[in-house]
Design a protein around this motif. Structure first.
Motif, PDB file in Angstrom:
ATOM      1  N   PRO A  59     -82.672  80.337 -30.451  1.00  0.00           N
ATOM      2  CA  PRO A  59     -81.779  81.169 -29.634  1.00  0.00           C
ATOM      3  C   PRO A  59     -80.305  80.853 -29.875  1.00  0.00           C
ATOM      4  O   PRO A  59     -79.458  81.743 -29.779  1.00  0.00           O
ATOM      5  N   ARG A  60     -80.006  79.604 -30.190  1.00  0.00           N
ATOM      6  CA  ARG A  60     -78.617  79.222 -30.495  1.00  0.00           C
ATOM      7  C   ARG A  60     -78.139  79.947 -31.750  1.00  0.00           C
ATOM      8  O   ARG A  60     -77.012  80.453 -31.804  1.00  0.00           O
ATOM      9  N   LEU A  61     -79.000  80.011 -32.762  1.00  0.00           N
ATOM     10  CA  LEU A  61     -78.652  80.750 -33.982  1.00  0.00           C
ATOM     11  C   LEU A  61     -78.475  82.233 -33.692  1.00  0.00           C
ATOM     12  O   LEU A  61     -77.579  82.887 -34.250  1.00  0.00           O
ATOM     13  N   LEU A  62     -79.321  82.776 -32.815  1.00  0.00           N
ATOM     14  CA  LEU A  62     -79.226  84.190 -32.459  1.00  0.00           C
ATOM     15  C   LEU A  62     -77.896  84.481 -31.768  1.00  0.00           C
ATOM     16  O   LEU A  62     -77.215  85.471 -32.087  1.00  0.00           O
ATOM     17  N   LYS A  63     -77.506  83.622 -30.841  1.00  0.00           N
ATOM     18  CA  LYS A  63     -76.239  83.819 -30.135  1.00  0.00           C
ATOM     19  C   LYS A  63     -75.042  83.687 -31.080  1.00  0.00           C
ATOM     20  O   LYS A  63     -73.990  84.296 -30.855  1.00  0.00           O
TER      21      LYS A  63
ATOM     22  N   GLN B 120     -84.819  71.961 -39.217  1.00  0.00           N
ATOM     23  CA  GLN B 120     -84.486  72.227 -40.615  1.00  0.00           C
ATOM     24  C   GLN B 120     -85.730  72.667 -41.370  1.00  0.00           C
ATOM     25  O   GLN B 120     -86.776  72.018 -41.299  1.00  0.00           O
ATOM     26  N   ASN B 121     -85.610  73.802 -42.050  1.00  0.00           N
ATOM     27  CA  ASN B 121     -86.729  74.339 -42.836  1.00  0.00           C
ATOM     28  C   ASN B 121     -87.998  74.498 -41.991  1.00  0.00           C
ATOM     29  O   ASN B 121     -89.104  74.195 -42.433  1.00  0.00           O
ATOM     30  N   GLY B 122     -87.801  74.966 -40.752  1.00  0.00           N
ATOM     31  CA  GLY B 122     -88.936  75.197 -39.873  1.00  0.00           C
ATOM     32  C   GLY B 122     -89.484  73.941 -39.224  1.00  0.00           C
ATOM     33  O   GLY B 122     -90.476  74.004 -38.499  1.00  0.00           O
ATOM     34  N   MET B 123     -88.873  72.807 -39.462  1.00  0.00           N
ATOM     35  CA  MET B 123     -89.351  71.532 -38.918  1.00  0.00           C
ATOM     36  C   MET B 123     -88.517  71.143 -37.708  1.00  0.00           C
ATOM     37  O   MET B 123     -87.311  70.930 -37.824  1.00  0.00           O
ATOM     38  N   ASP B 124     -89.149  71.091 -36.535  1.00  0.00           N
ATOM     39  CA  ASP B 124     -88.429  70.607 -35.363  1.00  0.00           C
ATOM     40  C   ASP B 124     -88.400  69.076 -35.390  1.00  0.00           C
ATOM     41  O   ASP B 124     -89.101  68.445 -36.168  1.00  0.00           O
TER      42      ASP B 124
ATOM     43  N   GLN C 123     -84.806  82.808 -41.875  1.00  0.00           N
ATOM     44  CA  GLN C 123     -85.411  81.787 -42.734  1.00  0.00           C
ATOM     45  C   GLN C 123     -86.125  80.717 -41.904  1.00  0.00           C
ATOM     46  O   GLN C 123     -87.241  80.298 -42.241  1.00  0.00           O
ATOM     47  N   GLU C 124     -85.488  80.295 -40.812  1.00  0.00           N
ATOM     48  CA  GLU C 124     -86.077  79.244 -39.981  1.00  0.00           C
ATOM     49  C   GLU C 124     -87.326  79.745 -39.248  1.00  0.00           C
ATOM     50  O   GLU C 124     -88.327  79.027 -39.159  1.00  0.00           O
ATOM     51  N   ILE C 125     -87.277  80.960 -38.730  1.00  0.00           N
ATOM     52  CA  ILE C 125     -88.448  81.510 -38.041  1.00  0.00           C
ATOM     53  C   ILE C 125     -89.616  81.649 -39.008  1.00  0.00           C
ATOM     54  O   ILE C 125     -90.771  81.327 -38.674  1.00  0.00           O
ATOM     55  N   THR C 126     -89.324  82.106 -40.220  1.00  0.00           N
ATOM     56  CA  THR C 126     -90.380  82.258 -41.234  1.00  0.00           C
ATOM     57  C   THR C 126     -91.018  80.913 -41.561  1.00  0.00           C
ATOM     58  O   THR C 126     -92.247  80.779 -41.599  1.00  0.00           O
ATOM     59  N   SER C 127     -90.177  79.892 -41.781  1.00  0.00           N
ATOM     60  CA  SER C 127     -90.695  78.555 -42.111  1.00  0.00           C
ATOM     61  C   SER C 127     -91.439  77.945 -40.931  1.00  0.00           C
ATOM     62  O   SER C 127     -92.506  77.336 -41.098  1.00  0.00           O
TER      63      SER C 127
ATOM     64  N   ASN D  60     -76.178  84.258 -36.528  1.00  0.00           N
ATOM     65  CA  ASN D  60     -76.496  83.703 -37.840  1.00  0.00           C
ATOM     66  C   ASN D  60     -77.871  84.233 -38.257  1.00  0.00           C
ATOM     67  O   ASN D  60     -78.874  83.521 -38.265  1.00  0.00           O
ATOM     68  N   TRP D  61     -77.910  85.520 -38.593  1.00  0.00           N
ATOM     69  CA  TRP D  61     -79.167  86.239 -38.802  1.00  0.00           C
ATOM     70  C   TRP D  61     -79.992  85.696 -39.963  1.00  0.00           C
ATOM     71  O   TRP D  61     -81.217  85.533 -39.841  1.00  0.00           O
ATOM     72  N   LEU D  62     -79.328  85.426 -41.092  1.00  0.00           N
ATOM     73  CA  LEU D  62     -80.062  84.990 -42.279  1.00  0.00           C
ATOM     74  C   LEU D  62     -80.748  83.650 -42.035  1.00  0.00           C
ATOM     75  O   LEU D  62     -81.943  83.486 -42.333  1.00  0.00           O
ATOM     76  N   LYS D  63     -79.995  82.709 -41.489  1.00  0.00           N
ATOM     77  CA  LYS D  63     -80.580  81.397 -41.245  1.00  0.00           C
ATOM     78  C   LYS D  63     -81.688  81.488 -40.202  1.00  0.00           C
ATOM     79  O   LYS D  63     -82.731  80.826 -40.316  1.00  0.00           O
ATOM     80  N   LEU D  64     -81.482  82.325 -39.174  1.00  0.00           N
ATOM     81  CA  LEU D  64     -82.504  82.500 -38.146  1.00  0.00           C
ATOM     82  C   LEU D  64     -83.784  83.048 -38.758  1.00  0.00           C
ATOM     83  O   LEU D  64     -84.889  82.563 -38.461  1.00  0.00           O
TER      84      LEU D  64
END
Length: 648
Positions: free
Chosen positions: A401-405, A543-547, A414-418, A408-412
């Motif tokens: 949600p921080r990325l969404l606010k 990072q890269n889908g890893m919390d 990529q992270e959601i996909t990973s 930062n669409w591209l990174k969001l």
């Protein structure tokens, strides 16, 4: 580590032998390696010492330095000894044997009231400065060691526990309603927001991150540390640099906490925090002395049937075994504490804590681990209790949600996909989670309100009379009893700025340490570690889908991948507390019924809230009551009721 006590007669009157005896006798129930008192003019200081570190063996406390005209009594283990020894320019031949209390005294000579800023470790100490006629006391930044005081009738008295103060003449066991109303109004497991107060009107507490001075007959108190104001951003060229720098700081913190002539133990769950502590500590012990680390893991009884979702583990044994086998050379103990429960030992814990408590689900097994460790001559018991907001910070559910606010669409994307690939959930489901997280609380159902699942226990009229909610708003706490905001980043900042988050659990561990002669040490709560973790960018944590990305990357080679990379399930402790109480359920109901008939308690507590739990409890016991908010509030009310009866 010690229990300390003292009296400063501000009217320059001699401290009577009777008062000294009354105070020191309050520590009689604790084991001791040495007991000493020091008197000078109108000053008395005492120490009930428990030797843990090599330097503490034979240490003279209280310690009087005639050259500097300073006296100190201390309950302290200092972890940045090497740094202090260098700054204080201590001679090479004295460095090995200089005690922690002597380091504090030399630091005070150099830095005066700035002294606590230079100390890293767990400490509460008091210094009498004869030249300045000043009493100076300080407590570590998170309050790992306790320090209470009474200031009345021209006499300032202090103690590690409250009993010695209550033993003194004219110190009345009078209920502090200001403390009680906060205790009842806050629905979380912490006790009160104002950590300077206690359940007794006559007794105050020096808050964490504070020092006080009694000089010229006046008491002054100051805060010396506020982490959010001390943090300087750290930026490196690549992610591995962050990991390397973190491991340097983290290993230093762990190694500093292995300083004992006794055996070292550690609590161990199936997760990352305690697992990383155990792995690094075990390797350090092998390198130093070929020593063995003893670990203690709590597990539910064999007949307990979990009722939580499969993503939550009530029994973490499979992951614990993976960690133990991977590290090797560990003496691990799996403890189910058969026959123990949260209800039967209420009096024991009230006596230990000297106040009511809310975290009843875990008290019996935490105490049980200390009992087991005592049998095996453990001096230091490691844990990773504060790791969630330091070393293993980083929830995808909060970061996305921080990325969404931030748009930062591209990174969001990529992270959601990973992330969806790693947790094996559909990408759409993860995206819906992100959208829900950014909705304001007013659009969520009542079940989503930020209340920690427990309604305030305070009687509405008592709350209004005391004006408690006006005070609570200063801490961002609403009438629900907890923070209204659902912003995890704000919560994290407040956790390190507010003082009360640490108070209840640190009080419990500090007083357990005196009871068993074992000190609890948490490297994830090291100031150097926390400062580092607060200084680095958020993308190092997810990072890269890893919390929890920093600790997962840092423990490669230290923890098995089944544990290190696990994002499928997580452990939950304490879900068996009602199951354990089944044999005691009739006694539990009888006490609840007696409480409901008591007239005095209901001027303080909300009877309607308690009756919800009572009506459920009397219909029959179910193990899933463990997560029922109404049953939990009933249990909390009984603990408070028992305390009030003992007090009167």
């Amino acid at each position: 580590m010690s229990a300390i006590a003292g009296i400063y007669n501000k009217k320059n009157e001699h401290v009577s032998d009777e008062h000294i005896h009354l105070m020191m006798s309050g520590f009689q129930q604790f084991p001791a390696d040495d007991i000493q008192v020091f008197t000078m003019d109108h000053i008395f200081m005492g120490c009930h010492a428990q030797w843990i570190t090599p330097e503490s063996i034979g240490e003279k406390l209280p310690y009087y330095d005639p050259k500097r005209q300073l006296v100190i009594t201390a309950d302290a283990i200092i972890d940045n000894r090497t740094e202090l020894i260098s700054k204080l320019k201590i001679d090479a031949h004295d460095r090995k044997d200089v005690t922690d209390s002597q380091l504090i005294l030399l630091a005070y000579e150099k830095w005066q009231e700035e002294t606590p800023k230079y100390l890293i470790g767990d400490f509460a100490f008091v210094i009498w400065d004869k030249t300045k006629q000043r009493l100076f006391a300080a407590r570590d930044f998170s309050g790992s060691r306790t320090l209470y005081y009474n200031d009345q009738d021209g006499r300032f008295s202090f103690s590690t526990t409250m009993e010695p103060l209550l033993n003194l003449p004219n110190v009345r066991k009078e209920l502090n309603e200001e403390w009680l109303v906060e205790y009842l109004a806050i629905s979380a497991a912490v006790d009160v927001a104002n950590v300077a107060i206690t359940p007794y009107k006559a007794i105050a507490q020096l808050p964490p991150s504070h020092y006080l001075m009694v000089e010229g007959g006046y008491l002054k108190q100051f805060r010396y540390s506020q982490l959010s104001q001390e943090i300087q951003p750290i930026r490196y060229k690549n992610s591995q640099d962050y990991v390397d720098a973190f491991m340097d700081v983290y290993q230093t913190a762990i190694e500093a906490r292995l300083r004992t002539f006794k055996k070292v133990g550690s609590q161990l769950s199936g997760g990352l925090d305690s697992g990383s502590v155990v792995s690094i500590a075990a390797n350090k012990l092998k390198e130093k002395s070929n020593g063995t680390l003893t670990t203690y893991s709590y597990i539910p009884p064999k007949d307990f049937q979990p009722f939580v979702p499969k993503s939550l583990l009530s029994n973490e044994t499979p992951f614990i075994k993976e960690t133990v086998d991977f590290i090797g050379g560990i003496d691990n103990h799996y403890l189910d504490f058969a026959g123990k429960d949260s209800y039967s030992d209420i009096d024991t814990f009230l006596d230990t804590l000297e106040m009511p408590y809310k975290f009843f689900e875990n008290t019996f097994w935490i105490n049980g681990i200390y009992e087991e460790a005592k049998k095996q001559d453990i001096g230091i018991l490691l844990n990773g209790n504060r790791g969630n907001l330091s070393i293993s910070w980083g929830s995808a559910q909060d970061y996305f949600p921080r990325l969404l606010k931030q748009l930062n669409w591209l990174k969001l994307y990529q992270e959601i996909t990973s992330y969806s690939r790693l947790i094996k959930r559909p990408r759409r489901r993860v995206a819906n989670m992100v959208i829900k997280e950014i909705l304001p609380p007013s659009l969520l159902s009542k079940n989503k309100a930020i209340t920690n699942g427990v309604s305030p226990l305070v009687h509405p009229e008592f709350a209004e009379k005391m004006g408690v909610y006006d005070r609570m708003r200063l801490f961002g706490i609403s009438e629900t009893g907890w923070f209204l905001s659902n912003n995890a980043y704000e919560h994290r900042k407040r956790h390190f700025d507010d003082l009360f988050h640490w108070n209840a659990t640190n009080t419990f561990s500090g007083k357990l340490s005196l009871k068993y002669g074992i000190i609890s040490r948490d490297p994830t709560n090291d100031l150097r570690v926390i400062r580092y973790c607060l200084s680095i960018p958020e993308d190092q944590y997810v990072q890269n889908g890893m919390d929890r990305g920093l600790i997962r990357r840092a423990t490669k080679g230290y923890l098995p991948d089944k544990v290190r990379l696990n994002q499928q399930v997580r452990g939950v402790q304490g879900t068996d507390w009602v199951h354990r109480m089944i044999p005691q359920w009739s006694s539990f109901l009888q006490e609840a019924q007696a409480m409901l008939k008591d007239k005095e308690i209901w001027s303080y507590m909300n009877k309607e809230a308690v009756l919800k739990g009572w009506n459920k409890a009397k219909s029959g016991v179910r193990t899933d009551f463990a997560v029922d908010a109404d049953i939990r509030i009933l249990m909390r009310s009984i603990i408070l009721f028992r305390f009030m009866k003992k007090m009167s």
